[in-house]
Design an enzyme around this catalytic site. Structure first.
Site, mmCIF file in Angstrom:
data_model
loop_
_atom_site.group_PDB
_atom_site.id
_atom_site.type_symbol
_atom_site.label_atom_id
_atom_site.label_comp_id
_atom_site.label_asym_id
_atom_site.label_seq_id
_atom_site.Cartn_x
_atom_site.Cartn_y
_atom_site.Cartn_z
ATOM 1 N N CYS A 5 74.430 12.583 53.794
ATOM 2 C CA CYS A 5 74.548 14.023 54.006
ATOM 3 C C CYS A 5 75.253 14.331 55.324
ATOM 4 C CB CYS A 5 73.165 14.679 53.996
ATOM 5 S SG CYS A 5 73.242 16.462 54.222
ATOM 6 N N ALA A 22 71.020 19.630 47.760
ATOM 7 C CA ALA A 22 69.945 20.503 48.231
ATOM 8 C C ALA A 22 70.200 21.941 47.790
ATOM 9 C CB ALA A 22 69.845 20.431 49.752
ATOM 10 N N GLN A 37 64.999 11.770 46.310
ATOM 11 C CA GLN A 37 65.728 11.371 47.511
ATOM 12 C C GLN A 37 65.005 11.837 48.774
ATOM 13 O OE1 GLN A 37 69.523 13.119 49.171
ATOM 14 N NE2 GLN A 37 70.376 11.210 48.382
ATOM 15 N N LYS A 78 72.248 6.167 49.216
ATOM 16 C CA LYS A 78 73.512 6.930 49.150
ATOM 17 C C LYS A 78 74.129 6.939 50.540
ATOM 18 C CE LYS A 78 76.320 10.372 47.522
ATOM 19 N NZ LYS A 78 76.104 11.803 47.687
ATOM 20 N N GLY A 98 82.569 11.455 44.716
ATOM 21 C CA GLY A 98 83.527 12.222 45.502
ATOM 22 C C GLY A 98 84.663 12.780 44.675
ATOM 23 N N ARG A 103 79.414 18.423 43.006
ATOM 24 C CA ARG A 103 79.936 19.797 42.909
ATOM 25 C C ARG A 103 80.708 20.051 41.611
ATOM 26 N NH1 ARG A 103 83.390 20.220 47.953
ATOM 27 N NH2 ARG A 103 83.656 18.014 47.490
#
Length: 325
Positions: A103, A21, A73, A142, A204, A228
């Site tokens: 999330c 997001a 999503q 997910k 991850g 990330r």
């Protein structure tokens, strides 16, 4: 790396940009696809369609210039509302519906959505069944490995997902309680992969090509999802692809190439967000590109206009290229 199919969509490879997001907007998704991602999932969108009139939601909805296949999503906790949101996205052009049950953000958990759903397997089943039966496009999911380390029920949820007709499953190797801290645990992902027939995607702490190779080997997953690790580093997909194919590292792009990539990213942000918001949103993304340069980052954050930002970065990368020569 070989791709796999999600319904009728054959992915070029199994490298997927995770939905984040406020980060994986259209410009960033386009860039990552261009640099080697086989699929880029759009930012999480509320399943409450009455909120879609906001500018933020409008930007997150499917658009004609999205990279194909278009994967959107949705997040929520009410089966009928989730089914309606899925239908509305398909009507706008979505080709894959992804459901968020991973999330860990508090504002999502407060609404009993995201990874909070992992505590309620019956509700998980109801949501997945409702969404799958509501649309004629593939539905993906997910999740995390569980709610907490003593409630690690990822395997149970994965079996429910497959039985409900989910066509691919991404698993983040932490529980909800872990957030993004601590070591990622890949054993649960490996167990899920062993148990399921649908594609399983490991997620991850994949920050380098070597990480990707290790996770794929350890879990046996069909693909990997990078989040990330791609921030300020979208060429990571190229590096992973090269490493998996040749077994040798691909060096980071030259300063001149990085500037070329970043400039393309900036023009995309300016085009999407406009003259005022564009430069503000750009600060966040440029901050990741310049994470090793705190002084330059601070100077950049004071700039107000597109022109100032472009001139500053052009000069910065020119200087860096000269020093490297």
């Amino acid at each position: 790396m070989h791709g796999f199919a999600i319904g009728p969509h054959q992915l070029e490879n199994g490298l997927i940009l995770a939905p984040m997001a406020g980060i994986t907007d259209r410009p960033f998704r386009h860039l990552c696809r261009h640099l080697g991602a086989g699929l880029a999932v759009a930012e999480m969108l509320t399943s409450d369609t009455s909120l879609w009139h906001t500018q933020k939601s409008q930007r997150r909805l499917p658009h004609a210039d999205d990279s194909l296949p278009i994967s959107v999503q949705i997040a929520g906790s009410e089966p009928a509302q989730m089914a309606h949101a899925a239908q509305a996205n398909v009507a706008l052009g979505a080709q894959i519906i992804d459901i968020n049950m991973g999330c860990p953000a508090k504002k999502v958990l407060k609404k009993a959505a995201g990874s909070a759903l992992l505590r309620d397997p019956n509700l998980v089943k109801d949501i997945l069944t409702a969404v799958v039966s509501a649309v004629d496009v593939p539905v993906t999911l997910k999740i995390r490995t569980g709610w907490s380390t003593d409630q690690r029920n990822g395997l149970d949820i994965a079996n429910i997902a497959q039985d409900a007709g989910i066509q691919a499953l991404a698993v983040h190797g932490r529980t909800r309680a872990c957030g993004f801290k601590g070591e990622v645990e890949y054993d649960t992902i490996a167990a899920i992969k062993q148990a399921l027939n649908i594609p399983v995607i490991a997620n991850g702490d994949i920050n380098t090509a070597e990480d990707a190779a290790h996770v794929l080997c350890y879990t046996g997953a069909d693909g990997i999802m990078i989040g990330r690790g791609a921030q300020g580093n979208p060429w990571l997909f190229q590096q992973v692809h090269h490493y998996l194919k040749h077994g040798t590292p691909l060096e980071k792009p030259s300063n001149a190439k990085v500037w070329q990539i970043l400039e393309q990213h900036l023009y995309g942000l300016y085009s999407l967000y406009g003259e005022v918001m564009g430069p503000r949103i750009a600060r966040k993304h440029v901050g990741w590109y310049l994470k090793q340069e705190p002084t330059q980052r601070k100077l950049f954050n004071q700039l107000q206009t597109q022109l100032q930002q472009l001139e500053f970065l052009n000069h910065y990368f020119d200087s860096a290229e000269e020093q490297a020569a």
